[in-house]
Design an enzyme around this catalytic site. Structure first.
Site, PDB file in Angstrom:
ATOM      1  N   TYR A 108      35.692  28.704   9.614  1.00  0.00           N
ATOM      2  CA  TYR A 108      36.808  28.039   8.525  1.00  0.00           C
ATOM      3  C   TYR A 108      37.499  28.900   7.590  1.00  0.00           C
ATOM      4  CZ  TYR A 108      34.650  23.909   9.647  1.00  0.00           C
ATOM      5  OH  TYR A 108      34.360  22.603  10.507  1.00  0.00           O
ATOM      6  N   HIS A 137      26.631  33.853  -5.061  1.00  0.00           N
ATOM      7  CA  HIS A 137      26.982  33.043  -3.758  1.00  0.00           C
ATOM      8  C   HIS A 137      25.798  32.997  -2.817  1.00  0.00           C
ATOM      9  CE1 HIS A 137      31.473  34.643  -4.103  1.00  0.00           C
ATOM     10  NE2 HIS A 137      30.973  34.038  -5.214  1.00  0.00           N
ATOM     11  N   GLU A 151      37.836  24.499  -1.729  1.00  0.00           N
ATOM     12  CA  GLU A 151      38.265  23.762  -0.443  1.00  0.00           C
ATOM     13  C   GLU A 151      37.250  22.621  -0.067  1.00  0.00           C
ATOM     14  OE1 GLU A 151      39.961  27.384   2.422  1.00  0.00           O
ATOM     15  OE2 GLU A 151      38.240  26.161   3.274  1.00  0.00           O
ATOM     16  N   TYR A 194      40.578  37.680  -8.304  1.00  0.00           N
ATOM     17  CA  TYR A 194      40.439  37.291  -9.852  1.00  0.00           C
ATOM     18  C   TYR A 194      41.127  38.308 -10.551  1.00  0.00           C
ATOM     19  CZ  TYR A 194      36.093  34.501  -8.406  1.00  0.00           C
ATOM     20  OH  TYR A 194      35.324  33.620  -8.093  1.00  0.00           O
ATOM     21  N   GLN A 219      23.382  34.039  -9.922  1.00  0.00           N
ATOM     22  CA  GLN A 219      23.524  32.413  -9.501  1.00  0.00           C
ATOM     23  C   GLN A 219      22.041  31.987  -8.863  1.00  0.00           C
ATOM     24  OE1 GLN A 219      27.092  32.617  -7.349  1.00  0.00           O
ATOM     25  NE2 GLN A 219      28.298  33.310  -9.065  1.00  0.00           N
TER      26      GLN A 219
END
Length: 390
Positions: free
Chosen positions: A273, A169, A263, A284, A105
């Site tokens: 958070y 991520h 979110e 998953y 990613q």
């Protein structure tokens, strides 16, 4: 009648969300959620808006900015930066990029112009970099100026450490607030049990800097010798949406959950958070990693999605070009190939509508300085949303 129907099914959706999170028992609940969400789709938008492809040939267009003359700068995740002359439809590769570690990613990610770009020419971008301690890479923030299709005056403002061989991520979005502070996100790098809740480590955080990379003296953890002083908030998973609400000046983000639990959050100084202590998602595999959806001292999201929509990119709509959308929030969906209109009442999301189904895996959505909304998708195109004359 249309609004009543949308709100009715939204109420069903919210109820099912809560039941699914509480019990997590049957696939039928997931199917019911999907059915309810699909019924909120607004087919009428095709009669109101035209989608016009304006840029092609960029494999995964991740970040995009528009200059005063209408030209674009677009980042491609694989590690290319393109200057696009819109009047000619011509793309030119920009030279002078730093070494970019494009894997998983990671790659060349977000772009943002300095609020005073006309005077100082600073362009900010995020990317995955192998510089520094450890194998692999981590997210970096750099600024530079553009001269003759070449980046010059490059300054590395922040580099997350240590590097990781994991390809997940990285975050990463960039935004400025009204005071000129620079905010950016870095995901938890796939290490949820180590990074997000530990303020001595990079990853799973929102950061705040001065525009030149200096640490603001009033950052929440600046006096904590063990903390990363650039951290503004923590307990995040993988925020790939960030935008200042133009009506309040407050920074909003959205982030990927695992299986469920995407979110929308309003970012506040020093707040936790919750990831992964609290979540509306599951693994998953279908197994649980937490029993908690709330805990004292941890923030609740403004909105969440079960099942996940895989959000990427977000923009607040202003002005009179889109009267049906103005004052509300748009979020892109990678998973479902559409845009979600989050209808706002102050700092609350009251309902959602689905727009532009089938547009493609949405990597970014932004209302640009020309007042038009542009959608970047992972099928080699950027489209312009043009209101049809009525």
């Amino acid at each position: 009648m249309k609004n009543f129907t949308i709100n009715f099914f939204q109420a069903i959706r919210n109820f099912v969300n809560q039941q699914f999170i509480a019990k997590r028992q049957t696939k039928s609940l997931i199917k019911l959620v999907l059915a309810c969400v699909s019924l909120t789709s607004v087919a009428a938008e095709q009669a109101v808006y035209q989608l016009k492809t304006v840029i092609t040939g960029i494999d995964v267009p991740w970040g995009m900015v528009q200059f005063d003359n209408g030209d674009f700068l677009v980042s491609e995740r694989e590690g290319e930066l393109y200057f696009v002359e819109m009047s000619k439809g011509k793309k030119t590769k920009v030279k002078g990029l730093p070494d970019i570690s494009s894997s998983g990613q990671g790659g060349l990610l977000d772009l943002e112009l300095h609020p005073d770009y006309r005077k100082n020419g600073w362009i900010y971008f995020s990317y995955s970099s192998s510089e520094g301690k450890g194998w692999g890479s981590n997210t970096a923030i750099m600024r530079a100026r553009l001269k003759d299709h070449t980046l010059v005056d490059k300054e590395l403002l922040y580099k997350a450490l240590p590097n990781s061989v994991g390809g997940r991520h990285f975050g990463s979005r960039i935004e400025f607030d009204r005071a000129g502070y620079l905010y950016f996100s870095i995901g938890d790098r796939g290490d949820r049990d180590t990074n997000p809740q530990n303020i001595s480590l990079d990853g799973g955080k929102i950061y705040r800097l001065h525009d030149d990379g200096r640490i603001p003296e009033d950052n929440p953890f600046v006096k904590n010798e063990k903390a990363k002083a650039a951290i503004f908030s923590y307990g995040h998973r993988n925020p790939q949406g960030m935008e200042m609400n133009p009506s309040t000046g407050v920074i909003w983000t959205h982030e990927h959950g695992p299986r469920g639990g995407d979110e929308v959050n309003i970012v506040e100084k020093g707040k936790n958070y919750g990831w992964p202590v609290v979540s509306f998602g599951i693994n998953y595999s279908g197994s649980k990693f937490t029993e908690l959806t709330e805990k004292k001292g941890m923030e609740q999201p403004v909105w969440y999605w079960v099942p996940s929509i895989a959000p990427s990119g977000m923009t607040f709509v202003t002005g009179d070009k889109y009267p049906q959308l103005s004052g509300h929030l748009l979020v892109g969906s990678l998973k479902f190939n559409y845009i979600v209109l989050c209808q706002l009442d102050g700092n609350k999301v009251t309902s959602q509508q689905i727009l532009f189904e089938g547009v493609g895996r949405v990597r970014n959505v932004k209302q640009m300085p020309d007042g038009f909304i542009y959608i970047a998708t992972e099928n080699n195109k950027i489209v312009k949303v043009i209101p049809k004359k009525t």
